[in-house]
Scaffold this active site. Sequence first.
Site, PDB file in Angstrom:
ATOM      1  N   ASP A   9      74.148-133.956 -58.351  1.00  0.00           N
ATOM      2  CA  ASP A   9      73.880-134.003 -59.686  1.00  0.00           C
ATOM      3  C   ASP A   9      74.427-135.376 -60.163  1.00  0.00           C
ATOM      4  OD1 ASP A   9      73.554-131.880 -62.121  1.00  0.00           O
ATOM      5  OD2 ASP A   9      74.880-134.128 -62.785  1.00  0.00           O
TER       6      ASP A   9
ATOM      7  N   TYR B   6      73.940-141.962 -66.353  1.00  0.00           N
ATOM      8  CA  TYR B   6      75.298-142.249 -65.389  1.00  0.00           C
ATOM      9  C   TYR B   6      74.977-143.813 -65.234  1.00  0.00           C
ATOM     10  CZ  TYR B   6      75.795-137.194 -66.248  1.00  0.00           C
ATOM     11  OH  TYR B   6      76.308-135.550 -66.142  1.00  0.00           O
TER      12      TYR B   6
ATOM     13  N   LYS C 226      68.880-136.391 -65.304  1.00  0.00           N
ATOM     14  CA  LYS C 226      68.226-135.232 -65.847  1.00  0.00           C
ATOM     15  C   LYS C 226      68.218-136.801 -67.270  1.00  0.00           C
ATOM     16  CE  LYS C 226      73.263-133.897 -65.445  1.00  0.00           C
ATOM     17  NZ  LYS C 226      73.792-133.867 -64.908  1.00  0.00           N
TER      18      LYS C 226
ATOM     19  N   HIS D 209      68.845-133.331 -71.223  1.00  0.00           N
ATOM     20  CA  HIS D 209      70.296-133.720 -71.164  1.00  0.00           C
ATOM     21  C   HIS D 209      70.872-132.563 -72.368  1.00  0.00           C
ATOM     22  CE1 HIS D 209      73.404-136.537 -69.444  1.00  0.00           C
ATOM     23  NE2 HIS D 209      73.942-135.199 -69.385  1.00  0.00           N
TER      24      HIS D 209
END
Length: 259
Positions: A25, A30, A55, A88
């Site tokens: 994930d 990120y 996402k 997200h």
Amino acid sequence: TSHQGGYSHDAVVHALQKCGIRHIDTAKRYGCESLLQKAIKESGVKREELWITTKLWHSDYGYENTKKACLESCERLGVEYLDLYLIHWPDAQVPGKSNREVRAETWTAMEELYEKGLCRSIGVSNFLISHLEQLKEDCMITPHVNQVEYHPFQRPQELVDYCRSRDIVFEGYSPLAKGEALTHPSIIQLAKKYGRTPAQICIRWSIQNGIVTIPKSTKTERIQENCKVFDFTIAEDDVEILNGMHDGRHVSWDPSLIV
């Protein structure tokens, strides 16, 4: 994986090679999609054996931007398709347009990505019932997944029940409440009773509540520990103790502030 130090190359390779983990994930937010491509290659695990979730960040919301962002995420990850692509966050932050309008426009693009097979499944993250209801009125395809914070202090049962009633898979992140649950006396007591660690108690409890549970760690020994949750069961009375710990606190964002 997560932002702010939530990525470790060695941990990902270890998780794939030694722990049998197959679900990764991540998110554009990120900043580690291209790093994951290297770790996946090094692990030797075949693409078709993996479940890769990423996402769409709100800076890419909107019809055209969404499609472009999906292709860019695929490129960074070194894959031809995503197993799951998530919006997200319900807050669009687009000047002159309501969040609802932007979410609908974005979801229309997600539906096309799904129909073309670029995304095997599509979903949302941090969406509340109100956001899902709006999407139901504005769009065609029901989200396949809603990924939401879920741990003993944040157990949004009404949202879980709503998702189940519409066949939306409820996926829970931060099952350890970013470490806050590990020092709670009741959880420590249950860990001693079952001869487990507090982390294993939290993860097992989440799984027994029927939640797709995604713990995160950058330490190989913790990843190993988090995987050892399938050879014991928490008794119903003890599940109820954990269920009763809900106090509504968030260790992540609070989506209730977003319309």
